[in-house]
Structures are given as structure tokens and as C-alpha cells.
Scaffold this motif. Structure first.
Motif, PDB file in Angstrom:
ATOM      1  N   SER B 122       0.820  -1.214   0.000  1.00 54.80           N
ATOM      2  CA  SER B 122       0.000   0.000   0.000  1.00 54.80           C
ATOM      3  C   SER B 122       0.854   1.265   0.000  1.00 54.80           C
ATOM      4  O   SER B 122       0.497   2.259  -0.640  1.00 54.80           O
ATOM      5  CB  SER B 122      -0.987  -0.009   1.171  1.00 54.80           C
ATOM      6  OG  SER B 122      -0.454   0.627   2.295  1.00 54.80           O
ATOM      7  N   MET B 123       2.006   1.255   0.677  1.00 55.60           N
ATOM      8  CA  MET B 123       2.885   2.433   0.631  1.00 55.60           C
ATOM      9  C   MET B 123       3.381   2.675  -0.794  1.00 55.60           C
ATOM     10  O   MET B 123       3.464   3.818  -1.256  1.00 55.60           O
ATOM     11  CB  MET B 123       4.073   2.271   1.583  1.00 55.60           C
ATOM     12  CG  MET B 123       3.704   2.347   3.056  1.00 55.60           C
ATOM     13  SD  MET B 123       3.142   3.993   3.572  1.00 55.60           S
ATOM     14  CE  MET B 123       4.720   4.810   3.880  1.00 55.60           C
ATOM     15  N   ILE B 126       0.502   4.289  -2.792  1.00 52.47           N
ATOM     16  CA  ILE B 126       0.300   5.703  -2.467  1.00 52.47           C
ATOM     17  C   ILE B 126       1.394   6.560  -3.099  1.00 52.47           C
ATOM     18  O   ILE B 126       1.103   7.564  -3.777  1.00 52.47           O
ATOM     19  CB  ILE B 126       0.319   5.920  -0.936  1.00 52.47           C
ATOM     20  CG1 ILE B 126      -0.826   5.167  -0.257  1.00 52.47           C
ATOM     21  CG2 ILE B 126       0.271   7.396  -0.593  1.00 52.47           C
ATOM     22  CD1 ILE B 126      -2.194   5.678  -0.576  1.00 52.47           C
ATOM     23  N   ALA B 127       2.654   6.173  -2.912  1.00 47.87           N
ATOM     24  CA  ALA B 127       3.762   6.962  -3.448  1.00 47.87           C
ATOM     25  C   ALA B 127       3.682   7.030  -4.975  1.00 47.87           C
ATOM     26  O   ALA B 127       3.861   8.098  -5.571  1.00 47.87           O
ATOM     27  CB  ALA B 127       5.099   6.360  -3.012  1.00 47.87           C
ATOM     28  N   SER B 129       1.032   6.761  -6.810  1.00 51.38           N
ATOM     29  CA  SER B 129      -0.112   7.543  -7.266  1.00 51.38           C
ATOM     30  C   SER B 129       0.152   9.041  -7.102  1.00 51.38           C
ATOM     31  O   SER B 129      -0.391   9.860  -7.857  1.00 51.38           O
ATOM     32  CB  SER B 129      -1.375   7.086  -6.540  1.00 51.38           C
ATOM     33  OG  SER B 129      -1.967   8.109  -5.838  1.00 51.38           O
ATOM     34  N   GLN B 130       1.028   9.418  -6.159  1.00 50.64           N
ATOM     35  CA  GLN B 130       1.430  10.825  -6.064  1.00 50.64           C
ATOM     36  C   GLN B 130       2.197  11.236  -7.321  1.00 50.64           C
ATOM     37  O   GLN B 130       1.897  12.265  -7.945  1.00 50.64           O
ATOM     38  CB  GLN B 130       2.284  11.050  -4.816  1.00 50.64           C
ATOM     39  CG  GLN B 130       1.499  10.886  -3.516  1.00 50.64           C
ATOM     40  CD  GLN B 130       2.339  11.123  -2.278  1.00 50.64           C
ATOM     41  OE1 GLN B 130       3.535  10.828  -2.249  1.00 50.64           O
ATOM     42  NE2 GLN B 130       1.721  11.645  -1.226  1.00 50.64           N
ATOM     43  N   THR B 131       3.181  10.438  -7.711  1.00 49.11           N
ATOM     44  CA  THR B 131       3.955  10.727  -8.926  1.00 49.11           C
ATOM     45  C   THR B 131       3.051  10.758 -10.158  1.00 49.11           C
ATOM     46  O   THR B 131       3.096  11.678 -10.978  1.00 49.11           O
ATOM     47  CB  THR B 131       5.047   9.659  -9.121  1.00 49.11           C
ATOM     48  OG1 THR B 131       5.913   9.662  -7.985  1.00 49.11           O
ATOM     49  CG2 THR B 131       5.875   9.935 -10.360  1.00 49.11           C
ATOM     50  N   THR B 133      -0.125  11.332 -10.412  1.00 46.26           N
ATOM     51  CA  THR B 133      -1.035  12.480 -10.445  1.00 46.26           C
ATOM     52  C   THR B 133      -0.320  13.723 -10.962  1.00 46.26           C
ATOM     53  O   THR B 133      -0.861  14.472 -11.778  1.00 46.26           O
ATOM     54  CB  THR B 133      -1.608  12.735  -9.039  1.00 46.26           C
ATOM     55  OG1 THR B 133      -2.277  11.550  -8.615  1.00 46.26           O
ATOM     56  CG2 THR B 133      -2.587  13.892  -9.041  1.00 46.26           C
ATOM     57  N   ILE B 134       0.911  13.936 -10.493  1.00 42.12           N
ATOM     58  CA  ILE B 134       1.700  15.083 -10.956  1.00 42.12           C
ATOM     59  C   ILE B 134       1.949  14.988 -12.466  1.00 42.12           C
ATOM     60  O   ILE B 134       1.834  15.979 -13.195  1.00 42.12           O
ATOM     61  CB  ILE B 134       3.053  15.136 -10.194  1.00 42.12           C
ATOM     62  CG1 ILE B 134       2.833  15.494  -8.721  1.00 42.12           C
ATOM     63  CG2 ILE B 134       4.027  16.105 -10.853  1.00 42.12           C
ATOM     64  CD1 ILE B 134       2.440  16.928  -8.482  1.00 42.12           C
ATOM     65  N   GLU B 156      11.628  12.705  -9.488  1.00 43.96           N
ATOM     66  CA  GLU B 156      10.710  11.764  -8.840  1.00 43.96           C
ATOM     67  C   GLU B 156      11.474  10.590  -8.215  1.00 43.96           C
ATOM     68  O   GLU B 156      11.109  10.104  -7.141  1.00 43.96           O
ATOM     69  CB  GLU B 156       9.666  11.262  -9.840  1.00 43.96           C
ATOM     70  CG  GLU B 156       8.652  12.319 -10.271  1.00 43.96           C
ATOM     71  CD  GLU B 156       7.795  12.810  -9.113  1.00 43.96           C
ATOM     72  OE1 GLU B 156       7.502  12.019  -8.206  1.00 43.96           O
ATOM     73  OE2 GLU B 156       7.439  14.011  -9.097  1.00 43.96           O
ATOM     74  N   VAL B 159      13.126  11.889  -4.979  1.00 39.22           N
ATOM     75  CA  VAL B 159      12.097  12.038  -3.932  1.00 39.22           C
ATOM     76  C   VAL B 159      11.695  10.669  -3.398  1.00 39.22           C
ATOM     77  O   VAL B 159      11.555  10.472  -2.183  1.00 39.22           O
ATOM     78  CB  VAL B 159      10.858  12.790  -4.483  1.00 39.22           C
ATOM     79  CG1 VAL B 159       9.700  12.726  -3.495  1.00 39.22           C
ATOM     80  CG2 VAL B 159      11.206  14.243  -4.787  1.00 39.22           C
ATOM     81  N   ASN B 163      12.044   9.522   0.537  1.00 41.56           N
ATOM     82  CA  ASN B 163      10.894   9.055   1.308  1.00 41.56           C
ATOM     83  C   ASN B 163      10.989   7.565   1.609  1.00 41.56           C
ATOM     84  O   ASN B 163      10.522   7.101   2.659  1.00 41.56           O
ATOM     85  CB  ASN B 163       9.588   9.366   0.562  1.00 41.56           C
ATOM     86  CG  ASN B 163       8.999  10.695   0.990  1.00 41.56           C
ATOM     87  OD1 ASN B 163       9.053  11.054   2.161  1.00 41.56           O
ATOM     88  ND2 ASN B 163       8.441  11.441   0.049  1.00 41.56           N
ATOM     89  N   TRP B 167      10.700   6.249   5.548  1.00 35.10           N
ATOM     90  CA  TRP B 167       9.618   5.377   5.998  1.00 35.10           C
ATOM     91  C   TRP B 167      10.081   3.938   6.191  1.00 35.10           C
ATOM     92  O   TRP B 167       9.492   3.196   6.977  1.00 35.10           O
ATOM     93  CB  TRP B 167       8.404   5.504   5.070  1.00 35.10           C
ATOM     94  CG  TRP B 167       7.834   6.883   5.187  1.00 35.10           C
ATOM     95  CD1 TRP B 167       7.870   7.878   4.250  1.00 35.10           C
ATOM     96  CD2 TRP B 167       7.225   7.458   6.350  1.00 35.10           C
ATOM     97  NE1 TRP B 167       7.317   9.022   4.745  1.00 35.10           N
ATOM     98  CE2 TRP B 167       6.905   8.805   6.032  1.00 35.10           C
ATOM     99  CE3 TRP B 167       6.915   6.978   7.623  1.00 35.10           C
ATOM    100  CZ2 TRP B 167       6.301   9.660   6.946  1.00 35.10           C
ATOM    101  CZ3 TRP B 167       6.304   7.831   8.529  1.00 35.10           C
ATOM    102  CH2 TRP B 167       6.001   9.150   8.191  1.00 35.10           C
TER     103      TRP B 167
END
Lengths: 247, 247
Positions: B122-123, B126-127, B129-131, B133-134, B156, B159, B163, B167
């Protein structure tokens, strides 16, 4: 063509002004103050910016991004913005892991459950996000009112039950063929139907609830939904298995 | 104020026309044919509709919804539209389940892996889907060119590594405290870093690849990304555990 001049009140929100322009195809409109005195004019080129900003906010908010985190932001600023959201999601992921951990004894005895549990959770997440997207979009374009909320909830629940039954049959058959256990097939089918139903319920209610709590639905809906569909998905599958398989 | 009249060519796409109006704050513009002869005029109220339609398409496409599947569509039409997308996702979920199934023997010996594996997957989701979306937003607003793609990819990836390390440390510590195994902590930390790196790579490359294949990125990016982050997440964690734990 109407010859009546409609005016915008100065305290109206940018969102509502944009909706008016969009629905009525206005190019320009006068702005009046509380006494009805003309204070200025809004033209549609400003409205275009508002609509784009709202659309960006809705799309980016779903991924926990804010408007500063665009592709030209510095690496450290981007890392920090995204780290916060990853942290929020980590907390919810560990909540899901905690639920799985409650059933360690069951998992030890039937490892097929570990193989199948992401299927139930991810189908719930997808179905819920479909409902959520329709509701958030309906709110943004002003389609949702107090009158049609019960209709919307009923419709989403019926759709979720129909799709739940369809895909529960498919998943059950695959599970039975894969692991040779009829009981496992019935359990995963039941878990899927329950999770899709809860996903639809959450997809409708979360945006309303967040709005009432003055939390931006575009930002927090998605992570709240996934938490619910993960916890219900893992919990239902492993819980039903624990009870029905006598293990 | 420029007094030069800029004209729109009749064959220009609605998307490009909307971008021009938005970037230059136009209210209206003349349309010319290939011979440069005036054939009509576009006003910004049409452009508002295009921008809203594109925004809706981007938001709804991510959940596999098309424009017909709105809150007022009949139950059966909605059920059918969504069932298709749930089916696509079921196929990818079973692909992830298949990967987990490859490691049944490992899972039987260490059930803690079943508890922790959704965290890694899941992490990554999420990560990524952030990339994603941008990148999809950058494409929609015309920010992405051939010149800045290598810059974007590098950024990307950096980053995602930063991250990933942050995490991975948190997840490793929690795993060590929870299950009392230092090796398990190191394995899950490594799996998380690898998955976040692959997620960033996929988040940049998938939209470009889909565009080249003439597949709508708004529709297919999200499901492709999740498939990759699930498969890499489950595969890396369970694969590393199988090799490093000697089980």
C-alpha cells in the motif's frame, strides 16, 4: 434571450460564482454589495482559473498533494509534502496489519487466506472509490442536495450488492479450483459481498461526514475509505474463516 | 495590451483551444480555415465546458467511471459500467495473489510476513499515485515537454529514495518491536525502499507509455500502477524473506 440583468453578491464564494457562470454560460456579470450597489464586474476568464484550480485540487487532493507540490517544486519541499501523506497512510496500513495480526493463528493453519486476502481488500477499495468519485463530483458540480441523498445512498447500495454477487461468484469459483476447498470459496464470496456493501456505504457517507466536520473531502475521503475497506476486507475474510473453519 | 489578433485554426483540438484560452485569458477568438479565411468565433463559455469535461474525465477515469455513469444513471447501466472495471481489477488482484502464492512455503514458516505485506504494497501504491497524479496533471495543463521529462524522472526518483529511506526506518523499527526479529525489520525496510523506487519509475513512465500506445492515461494509468506496486511489493518482501531467512 433574457434581458433581465442578474447580479452576483460580493460575498458569494468563488466556487458558487464559477458554478453560476458554468451553468448559465455567462461571459461577464456585475457584482453588487449588500445594499445592491454595483461594486464591480467578474469576467469568465477569472472563472476559468477557478474551475481549473478546483479540478486540480480534486485530482491532486486524492493523492494527498497540495498545489505547491507541482513538478517544478524543489526536491526537499516535494519530499516533505509527500512524506506527510505517506505517514498518514502508514498509520492506516498498520491498522490493517493489526487486524490481520489478530488472526495469526488462523493464518498459520490456512496460508491460502494470506494469498487471497488482498483480493477482497482491493476489490472493496476499487468499488468504494467509484462511489466516492461520483459523490465528490456531484458535490463539486452542485448536483447533490438533501432531497436526493437518500436516493443516491439506496442506488449505490443496490449497485454494490449486484456487483458483489457477480464478483463473489467469480472469486469463489477461482478459490475453490485453486485451493480445492468449497468452504474457502463460500467464505471469500461472503467476505467480498460484505466488503463491497460497506464500501458503498462508506463512499456515500464519508464525504458528507467530512464536510460536516469541516474537513476537505477531496483530501481525506480516499484515505478514510481505504482504511475502512482494508479493515473490513481483512477482518471479514479472516474472521469468517476463524469461525466457520473451526480453526 | 496586444492589438494583434490571434486566430485559432479550425482543425485545432478542443483541448488545445481550451489551453490557449486559459493561458492567455481570452474571452473570445476568431477561427480560421486552412486558407486563413474566417469561418467563425469561439467564446469562452464553450471553453468552460471543455475544461470541466476534461477535469471530470481525469477524476472519474481514475476510478474507471465514464461520463454516462453519473449519479442519475439507471441502476443496471451503472452496475454494468462499474462491473467491467471491477473485473479488470480482479484480474490484477489475482495476479498479485498468484505472486503471494509462489511463496506459500515461506508464509507457512513465518506468518508475520502475511501481516506486514499489505504495508509494503500500500505504501508503494500511495507513493506511485502521487507521482502519477503530478505527471497526468502536467500533461493535461501542457507543462510536460520532451525537454523536461528526464528532469522530471530524476526528480521523482530522488524524492522516492528520500521518502523510501525515511519510511523504511519507521517500518523497520515497528516490525522489529512487534515481531522481535531484526532480520525481518531489515527485510521489510529494503522491500519498502525498492517498492517506492519502482513506484516512482512506473508513475512517470506509465502515462508516457500509454499515450504512445494510444490508450487514455486517465483511464488505465491507475490500475497499471497498482498492479506493479502490488506485484513488486509482495514479490520483494516475500522473495527477500525466502532468500535471507533461509526458510
Amino acid at each position: 434571450m433574457s434581458t433581465e440583468i442578474e447580479a452576483i453578491e460580493a460575498q458569494m464564494s468563488a466556487h458558487d460564482v464559477a458554478l453560476l457562470f458554468e451553468q448559465r454560460d455567462w461571459i461577464t456579470a456585475p457584482v453588487i454589495d449588500e445594499q445592491g450597489i454595483l461594486v464591480g464586474r467578474i469576467t469568465v476568464d477569472d472563472v476559468v482559473d477557478v474551475i481549473r484550480a478546483e479540478a486540480d485540487h480534486n485530482l491532486m487532493g486524492r493523492a494527498g498533494l497540495d498545489e505547491d507540490d507541482d513538478m517544478f517544486a524543489p526536491v526537499l519541499a516535494t519530499t516533505r509534502n509527500r512524506a506527510l501523506w505517506l505517514g498518514v497512510n502508514l498509520a492506516t496500513a498498520f491498522l490493517a496489519a493489526y487486524v490481520i495480526g489478530l488472526f495469526e493463528a488462523t493464518l498459520e493453519k490456512m496460508v491460502a487466506l494470506a494469498v487471497l486476502m488482498p483480493v477482497v481488500a482491493s476489490m472493496g477499495g476499487i468499488a468504494g472509490s467509484q462511489t466516492l468519485t461520483i459523490v465528490i463530483r456531484g458535490m463539486a458540480v452542485g448536483q447533490i442536495t438533501h432531497t436526493n441523498t437518500p436516493f443516491l445512498l439506496r442506488k449505490e447500495l443496490v449497485v454494490s450488492l449486484l456487483n458483489g454477487v457477480i464478483w463473489a461468484l467469480v472469486v469463489a469459483v477461482i478459490a475453490i479450483l485453486w485451493f480445492g476447498s468449497l468452504k474457502l470459496g463460500l467464505i471469500i464470496g461472503a467476505a467480498l459481498i460484505i466488503n463491497l456493501f460497506c464500501a458503498a456505504l462508506a463512499g456515500v457517507l464519508i464525504p458528507f461526514l467530512l464536510q460536516r466536520l469541516s474537513i476537505d473531502p477531496a483530501l481525506a475521503s480516499s484515505v478514510t475509505l481505504t482504511t475502512i475497506t482494508d479493515v473490513v476486507g481483512f477482518g471479514t475474510l479472516l474472521g469468517l474463516a476463524t469461525v466457520l473453519l473451526n480453526i
